[in-house]
Design a protein around this motif. Structure first.
Motif, PDB file in Angstrom:
ATOM      1  N   SER A 224      -7.778  -1.728   4.792  1.00  0.00           N
ATOM      2  CA  SER A 224      -7.430  -0.727   3.781  1.00  0.00           C
ATOM      3  C   SER A 224      -7.432  -1.346   2.389  1.00  0.00           C
ATOM      4  O   SER A 224      -6.592  -2.188   2.069  1.00  0.00           O
ATOM      5  N   LYS A 225      -8.363  -0.926   1.569  1.00  0.00           N
ATOM      6  CA  LYS A 225      -8.423  -1.393   0.177  1.00  0.00           C
ATOM      7  C   LYS A 225      -7.136  -1.019  -0.552  1.00  0.00           C
ATOM      8  O   LYS A 225      -6.573  -1.827  -1.310  1.00  0.00           O
ATOM      9  N   LYS A 226      -6.648   0.181  -0.315  1.00  0.00           N
ATOM     10  CA  LYS A 226      -5.431   0.667  -0.969  1.00  0.00           C
ATOM     11  C   LYS A 226      -4.240  -0.247  -0.677  1.00  0.00           C
ATOM     12  O   LYS A 226      -3.491  -0.620  -1.584  1.00  0.00           O
ATOM     13  N   TRP A 227      -4.092  -0.660   0.590  1.00  0.00           N
ATOM     14  CA  TRP A 227      -2.941  -1.489   0.962  1.00  0.00           C
ATOM     15  C   TRP A 227      -3.018  -2.851   0.282  1.00  0.00           C
ATOM     16  O   TRP A 227      -2.023  -3.349  -0.243  1.00  0.00           O
ATOM     17  N   PHE A 228      -4.171  -3.474   0.305  1.00  0.00           N
ATOM     18  CA  PHE A 228      -4.307  -4.793  -0.311  1.00  0.00           C
ATOM     19  C   PHE A 228      -4.063  -4.730  -1.815  1.00  0.00           C
ATOM     20  O   PHE A 228      -3.435  -5.625  -2.391  1.00  0.00           O
ATOM     21  N   GLU A 229      -4.559  -3.710  -2.454  1.00  0.00           N
ATOM     22  CA  GLU A 229      -4.373  -3.596  -3.903  1.00  0.00           C
ATOM     23  C   GLU A 229      -2.913  -3.305  -4.249  1.00  0.00           C
ATOM     24  O   GLU A 229      -2.386  -3.819  -5.246  1.00  0.00           O
ATOM     25  N   GLU A 230      -2.252  -2.520  -3.430  1.00  0.00           N
ATOM     26  CA  GLU A 230      -0.850  -2.186  -3.719  1.00  0.00           C
ATOM     27  C   GLU A 230       0.094  -3.350  -3.424  1.00  0.00           C
ATOM     28  O   GLU A 230       1.089  -3.544  -4.136  1.00  0.00           O
ATOM     29  N   THR A 231      -0.197  -4.127  -2.396  1.00  0.00           N
ATOM     30  CA  THR A 231       0.703  -5.215  -2.008  1.00  0.00           C
ATOM     31  C   THR A 231       0.378  -6.540  -2.675  1.00  0.00           C
ATOM     32  O   THR A 231       1.232  -7.419  -2.774  1.00  0.00           O
ATOM     33  N   GLY A 232      -0.860  -6.704  -3.107  1.00  0.00           N
ATOM     34  CA  GLY A 232      -1.271  -7.979  -3.666  1.00  0.00           C
ATOM     35  C   GLY A 232      -1.483  -9.061  -2.622  1.00  0.00           C
ATOM     36  O   GLY A 232      -1.632 -10.243  -2.963  1.00  0.00           O
ATOM     37  N   ALA A 233      -1.496  -8.683  -1.369  1.00  0.00           N
ATOM     38  CA  ALA A 233      -1.689  -9.659  -0.282  1.00  0.00           C
ATOM     39  C   ALA A 233      -3.084 -10.280  -0.361  1.00  0.00           C
ATOM     40  O   ALA A 233      -4.031  -9.664  -0.863  1.00  0.00           O
ATOM     41  N   SER A 243      -1.930  -5.255   7.174  1.00  0.00           N
ATOM     42  CA  SER A 243      -2.428  -3.982   6.647  1.00  0.00           C
ATOM     43  C   SER A 243      -2.618  -3.003   7.785  1.00  0.00           C
ATOM     44  O   SER A 243      -2.818  -3.397   8.942  1.00  0.00           O
ATOM     45  N   PRO A 244      -2.565  -1.690   7.511  1.00  0.00           N
ATOM     46  CA  PRO A 244      -2.808  -0.713   8.566  1.00  0.00           C
ATOM     47  C   PRO A 244      -4.246  -0.798   9.057  1.00  0.00           C
ATOM     48  O   PRO A 244      -5.166  -1.045   8.281  1.00  0.00           O
ATOM     49  N   GLY A 245      -4.422  -0.641  10.348  1.00  0.00           N
ATOM     50  CA  GLY A 245      -5.758  -0.633  10.920  1.00  0.00           C
ATOM     51  C   GLY A 245      -6.134   0.772  11.345  1.00  0.00           C
ATOM     52  O   GLY A 245      -5.317   1.691  11.300  1.00  0.00           O
ATOM     53  N   SER A 246      -7.372   0.927  11.772  1.00  0.00           N
ATOM     54  CA  SER A 246      -7.837   2.240  12.218  1.00  0.00           C
ATOM     55  C   SER A 246      -8.001   2.309  13.728  1.00  0.00           C
ATOM     56  O   SER A 246      -8.487   3.296  14.260  1.00  0.00           O
ATOM     57  N   GLY A 247      -7.590   1.232  14.445  1.00  0.00           N
ATOM     58  CA  GLY A 247      -7.844   1.135  15.876  1.00  0.00           C
ATOM     59  C   GLY A 247      -6.819   1.834  16.741  1.00  0.00           C
ATOM     60  O   GLY A 247      -5.833   2.398  16.251  1.00  0.00           O
ATOM     61  N   PRO A 248      -7.025   1.773  18.070  1.00  0.00           N
ATOM     62  CA  PRO A 248      -6.163   2.495  19.006  1.00  0.00           C
ATOM     63  C   PRO A 248      -4.787   1.876  19.203  1.00  0.00           C
ATOM     64  O   PRO A 248      -3.928   2.482  19.831  1.00  0.00           O
ATOM     65  N   TYR A 249      -4.555   0.657  18.681  1.00  0.00           N
ATOM     66  CA  TYR A 249      -3.251   0.019  18.814  1.00  0.00           C
ATOM     67  C   TYR A 249      -2.670  -0.308  17.437  1.00  0.00           C
ATOM     68  O   TYR A 249      -3.404  -0.606  16.491  1.00  0.00           O
ATOM     69  N   VAL A 250      -1.349  -0.244  17.373  1.00  0.00           N
ATOM     70  CA  VAL A 250      -0.614  -0.644  16.174  1.00  0.00           C
ATOM     71  C   VAL A 250       0.452  -1.655  16.600  1.00  0.00           C
ATOM     72  O   VAL A 250       0.820  -1.730  17.776  1.00  0.00           O
TER      73      VAL A 250
END
Length: 645
Positions: A224-233, A243-250
Motif C-alpha cells: 500500500s503506497k498510502k500506508w508507507f507514505e502516511e507512516t514513513g516506514a 503494511s496491509p496486504g491484499s491476500g487471504p490472510y492477515v
C-alpha cells in the motif's frame, strides 16, 4: 492452432503493414525484412497467464487447478513449530531476522508471493496466472508488458489496490531493497508507466534477454503506497508493524520470539477467483517459536503443535514411537518430492584466501564422508546429489557429445579442456564403516601439497611461510542435532588431516548477520536446483553481484558461468535452452564450490489426525498451507478424547 491460442491467449494486430513493391529484387528483399520486423513488433499477445514460450496448461475459463479439492471445507487451525527467534516482520531488509511467513499477507499481479517464484500452479513449471491482474498483453518481442488489474482488488484495510501501488512497490524495492536485486533490476527495467488506476506498463531495456522479465515484474509483492507514505516506514529497516496486504490472510497477533498467528480474512476480495478455489482453507495458521529442534519436537508430541515436517532422519527413523502415534492420533506419511533436490551442503566462501585454490577445496571435501554419515547418522534415508538438475533430462552426464558438445565448443577458450573430454564432477566415495578413509586422506594431502600446503613436523598443514591452514565453520545453534553431529564429524576429519578447523556455533540472529556479511570460511547453505533458464541465474551464479549477493553464499564469480547464463537467456527454443542448462550444470560442478550433504527424496510429515489433503500431491509443492484442509469432526474427536486441548 498454437498452444497459447488453444489455451485462451488471443493475438491482436494493432496496425496493418503495407509494403510498396519495388522493381528491383534487392529492394523487395529489404522491404520484406522491414515488414517482418514490424510484424514482430506490432503483433500483440493478450492472455490470462504467462509462460515464456506461450504454452499454458489452464485455459482462460479454467475453474480451479487440477490438484486441489474445490470442495475443501474452510475452517480449523494448524500450528507449526519454528526453530529460532525473530525480531521483525519485514523480510526485505538485511537487518534483523524476520518471522516465518511474513510475506503471506501480500499478493502480486501473477500469483501470490507465498507460492511465488514459479511455484503456482504446482503441477507445471514456468507458468503463472493472473491474480491482481486479470490479463496481460505484450508484443511478440517482449519489449514491454501491460497488466490489466482487477478493479475489485483491495487491501485488508478496505482501500483499493491500484496500478499506483504496483508502481510504488516496484520502485520501493529498487530504492530500499537488497542491493544485488536493485542493481540487476534497474538495468533490465528502465521505465514504468501508470496508464490509469488499473493499468500499468513496464518497459524492458533494449539489447537484453527477455527471459524472466515478465515474471519479474509480475511477481513483485504489492504494498500500500498510502500506508508507507502516511507512516514513513522504510523497506530497509526491521519493524514489527506491517503494511496491509491484499491476500487471504492477515496478521492476528504477534508475540516476539514466541508466536505469530495469521487469520483467514473473511472479507478477502478474491475468494471467488478460479486461482483461489480449494486453497487457503485454514481459518488460523499459528507459528510457535522454539530455541531448537528438540524443544519443537516435544511441543508436537504434547499437541501444542499439530503439524510437523520432519527434517531429521534420525528422529523420523527412531523417535515416532510415542503414545499418540501408537494410539493412531498422529498420522505419519512419506510423500514423494517430485522436484529435483536443491544443491545444499557445506559451502566454501570463495572470497577466503585459503579457499581460492580449487585443489584446497577438493582436499577439504575429502574429509566429508557421506556414506558413513548416511549410515551412522541418517539411517540410510538420504541420497546424495550429483548435479544441480539431479535426476532430470537437464542433468549433465558422460562426456559431452552432439548438441551439448557443439554448444561448449562455441564458448571457445573459456571452456577448460577437461570439461570437453571428461565426465562431469561427481562426489567422491568413502567407506561407510569408517569415518576417516586413509585413501581419501592420502589424496587430500597430495592435493594440498600441489597447492603449496605441506604437513609439517608438528603434524599441522602449513604453507611455505609456516602459516597453518585455518578454517572457520560457522554453524547455527538452532539446527538439528543430526546436522550438528554431521558437521562435527567433518571438522574432526579435517583436524585429522592436520587442518586447524574451528567449529563456531552462534545463535540464530548472529548466524543470519554473519552469513549476510559472509563472515565464514565454511557454512551449511546451498543453491536451488536448475529447472530452466531465467534472470535469477544471474543473481545466484553471476559475477557482477558475487561479492555481496545474498543468493550466492559462495561468492562464485566465473567468466565461463557468466557466458553460459547469457547464452541461455538468449536461446530461442526449449531444445536450445535445455542444452544450455546442461552446460551450466556441467560448468557449475566443474567450479566446485560446495560439498553436497545429501537429501531426503520424500517429504516426511507427521500431523495430528485432523488434517487432510488431495489424494495426488502435485510434483512441485507439498502445499500444506496452500491446499490442505482441516476435518472438523476429527478435530472434535481428538479434543473429546483428551488427546488435544
Amino acid at each position: 492452432m498454437m498452444l497459447s491460442q488453444r489455451c485462451g491467449a488471443v493475438r491482436l494486430s494493432h496496425k496493418s503493414i503495407t509494403r510498396s513493391v519495388v522493381g528491383k529484387i534487392a529492394g523487395l528483399a529489404a522491404a520484406l525484412i522491414v515488414a517482418q520486423s514490424a510484424l514482430a513488433q506490432d503483433e500483440i499477445i493478450k492472455s490470462h497467464g504467462y509462460s515464456f514460450f506461450g504454452d499454458l496448461k489452464y485455459p482462460a475459463d479454467y475453474e480451479y487447478f487440477d490438484y486441489v479439492n474445490p470442495e475443501a471445507p474452510k475452517g480449523g487451525e494448524i500450528s507449526i513449530a519454528v526453530s529460532g527467534t525473530f525480531d521483525s516482520m519485514n523480510p526485505y531488509t538485511r537487518n534483523g531476522r524476520a518471522a516465518a511467513l511474513s510475506t503471506v499477507m501480500y499478493e502480486s499481479l501473477l500469483g501470490e508471493v507465498l507460492a511465488g517464484a514459479g511455484g503456482l500452479p504446482a503441477d507445471v513449471e514456468g507458468e503463472l496466472y493472473g491474480l491482481l491482474a486479470e490479463s496481460l498483453e505484450y508484443p511478440q518481442d517482449k519489449s514491454w508488458v501491460i497488466f490489466h488489474m482487477r478493479p475489485e482488488a483491495k487491501f485488508s484495510d478496505g482501500t483499493p489496490v491500484t496500478a499506483h501501488d504496483v508502481d510504488f512497490s516496484h520502485n520501493l524495492l529498487l530504492d530500499q531493497g537488497l542491493k544485488s536485486y536493485a542493481d540487476f533490476v534497474r538495468k533490465q527495467i528502465p521505465k514504468t508507466e501508470v496508464i490509469d488506476d488499473h493499468t500499468i506498463k513496464f518497459y524492458f531495456a533494449d539489447g537484453i534477454s527477455r527471459r524472466s522479465l515478465v515474471e519479474q515484474v509480475g511477481t513483485v509483492p504489492v504494498w500500500s503506497k498510502k500506508w508507507f507514505e502516511e507512516t514513513g516506514a522504510r523497506l530497509d529497516e526491521p519493524r514489527i508493524e506491517v503494511s496491509p496486504g491484499s491476500g487471504p490472510y492477515v496478521i492476528d497477533s504477534i508475540d516476539v520470539n514466541r508466536r505469530v498467528t495469521y487469520r483467514r480474512n473473511l472479507d478477502y476480495w478474491g475468494w471467488d477467483l478460479p486461482i483461489n478455489q480449494g486453497r487457503h482453507n485454514f481459518d488460523v495458521i499459528r507459528l510457535e517459536f522454539f530455541a531448537d529442534n528438540t524443544a519443537a519436537f516435544e511441543a508436537f508430541k504434547a499437541g501444542e503443535v499439530t503439524y510437523r515436517r520432519e527434517p531429521d532422519p534420525k528422529k523420523w527413523a527412531s523417535s515416532y514411537d510415542f503414545p499418540a502415534v501408537k494410539r493412531g492420533d498422529i498420522v505419519l506419511e512419506e510423500i514423494l518430492d517430485g522436484t529435483p533436490p536443491n544443491m545444499t551442503g557445506i559451502v566454501f566462501n570463495l572470497g577466503s584466501d585459503v579457499l581460492k585454490d580449487k585443489r584446497v577445496r577438493q582436499a577439504i571435501a575429502l574429509a566429508f564422508n557421506f556414506e558413513w554419515t548416511n549410515k551412522s547418522l541418517l539411517y540410510g534415508l538420504y541420497d546424495q546429489q550429483r548435479s544441480f538438475s539431479d535426476g532430470t533430462h537437464l542433468e549433465a552426464k558422460g562426456t559431452p557429445d552432439g548438441a551439448d558438445l557443439e554448444f561448449l565448443n562455441s564458448l571457445g577458450d573459456l571452456v577448460p579442456e577437461e570439461m570437453l573430454t571428461a565426465e562431469p564432477w561427481v562426489p567422491h566415495e568413502s567407506d561407510a564403516d569408517r569415518l576417516t578413509s586413509r585413501q581419501n586422506k592420502r589424496q587430500a594431502l597430495k592435493l594440498l601439497a600441489e597447492a603449496g600446503w605441506e604437513v609439517a613436523d608438528d603434524g599441522v598443514v602449513r604453507n611455505s611461510e609456516g602459516a597453518p591452514l585455518k578454517l572457520n565453520f560457522l554453524f547455527n545453534s538452532s539446527a538439528s542435532p543430526t546436522d550438528r553431529a554431521a558437521a562435527e564429524n567433518f571438522v574432526s576429519n579435517l583436524k585429522s588431516f592436520g587442518i586447524e578447523a574451528n567449529f563456531e556455533t552462534v545463535d540464530a540472529s548472529q548466524y543470519t548477520k554473519r552469513e549476510r556479511d559472509r563472515d565464514y570460511d565454511l557454512v551449511f547453505d546451498g543453491y536451488p536446483s536448475l529447472l530452466g533458464t531465467g534472470t535469477g541465474l544471474v543473481q545466484r551464479f553471476g559475477s557482477e553481484a558475487a561479492s555481496y549477493s545474498l543468493f550466492n553464499p559462495a561468492g562464485l564469480s566465473s567468466p565461463l558461468i557468466d557466458e553460459i547464463i547469457d547464452r541461455s537467456l538468449n536461446t530461442n527454443s526449449q531444445e536450445e535452452e535445455d542444452v544450455s542448462i546442461r552446460a551450466l550444470d556441467r560448468a557449475l560442478r566443474h567450479e566446485f564450490f560446495l560439498i553436497p550433504d545429501g537429501y531426503a527424496p520424500d517429504y516426511w510429515v507427521a500431523y495430528w489426525d485432523m488434517f487432510e489433503h488431495p489424494e495426488v500431491i502435485p510434483p512441485y509443492a507439498l502445499g500444506t498451507l496452500d491446499f490442505w484442509w482441516a476435518n472438523a469432526e476429527k478435530a472434535d474427536a481428538l479434543k473429546a478424547s483428551g488427546a488435544l486441548r
